[in-house]
Design an enzyme around this catalytic site. Structure first.
Site, PDB file in Angstrom:
ATOM      1  CD  GLU A 295       4.452  -1.147  -1.297  1.00  0.00           C
ATOM      2  OE1 GLU A 295       4.544   0.081  -0.985  1.00  0.00           O
ATOM      3  OE2 GLU A 295       3.674  -1.850  -0.725  1.00  0.00           O
TER       4      GLU A 295
ATOM      5  CD  GLU B 138      11.314 -11.040   3.114  1.00  0.00           C
ATOM      6  OE1 GLU B 138      11.493 -12.005   2.696  1.00  0.00           O
ATOM      7  OE2 GLU B 138      12.262 -10.668   4.053  1.00  0.00           O
TER       8      GLU B 138
ATOM      9  N   GLY C  67       0.812  -1.102   0.020  1.00  0.00           N
ATOM     10  CA  GLY C  67       0.080  -0.155   0.139  1.00  0.00           C
ATOM     11  C   GLY C  67       0.818   1.396  -0.087  1.00  0.00           C
TER      12      GLY C  67
ATOM     13  CD  GLU D 182       2.026   2.591  -3.434  1.00  0.00           C
ATOM     14  OE1 GLU D 182       2.921   1.678  -2.976  1.00  0.00           O
ATOM     15  OE2 GLU D 182       2.238   3.901  -3.737  1.00  0.00           O
TER      16      GLU D 182
ATOM     17  N   PRO E  97      -6.484   8.114  15.257  1.00  0.00           N
ATOM     18  CG  PRO E  97      -7.622   9.903  16.188  1.00  0.00           C
ATOM     19  CD  PRO E  97      -8.024   8.452  16.004  1.00  0.00           C
TER      20      PRO E  97
END
Length: 149
Positions: A66, A117, A46, A62, A86
């Protein structure tokens, strides 16, 4: 350009890819983070949503950047929820939209971009995870896995 008198959160997208290994065990694809925060920890693929990009498109982008896993279409992804507690990201106020897909075949994956990885992990033996990804995984288990068993 209009400026706002109040702060705005950063938007991220996380992608949960499920499958089954050759023994029929449920597995999820995780990346080992190459950068801080949480360098060396496991997380879902992500990252930040680019300006003008839909969150679902960022999730698919993403994932490919990745892990090398390319989806036929971002529309394969189902929204799991959004996460806005938060402090969930030490870099600042960040809201993430999590998406999931259950693939019939387990694609090969490799770490790339900012992922050191990429590796498939059995759902019954998950490592400690970065950010609030354990909470997201629990939601996936409730929403996707539990009805399917």
């Amino acid at each position: 350009m209009y400026t706002y008198p109040y702060p705005r959160p950063a938007l991220t997208a996380d992608t949960i890819i499920l499958s089954r290994d050759k023994y029929g065990n449920r597995v999820v694809l995780l990346i080992r983070r190459g950068n801080e925060p949480f360098a060396g920890s496991w997380a879902f693929p992500g990252g930040f949503v680019n300006e003008g990009e839909r969150a679902i498109e960022a999730a698919a982008r993403e994932l490919e950047e990745e892990t090398g896993v390319r989806l036929d279409s971002p529309d394969m992804l189902a929204e799991i929820g959004f996460y806005d507690t938060p402090g969930r990201d030490p870099r600042g106020w960040t809201v993430s939209v999590a998406f999931c897909v259950d693939l019939p075949d387990m694609p090969s994956a490799r770490g790339a971009d900012d992922a050191a990885e990429a590796q498939w992990h059995r759902l019954d033996n998950l490592p400690p995870m970065a950010f609030d990804h354990s909470k997201i995984m629990a939601d996936v288990m409730d929403i996707i896995i539990a009805p399917d068993n």
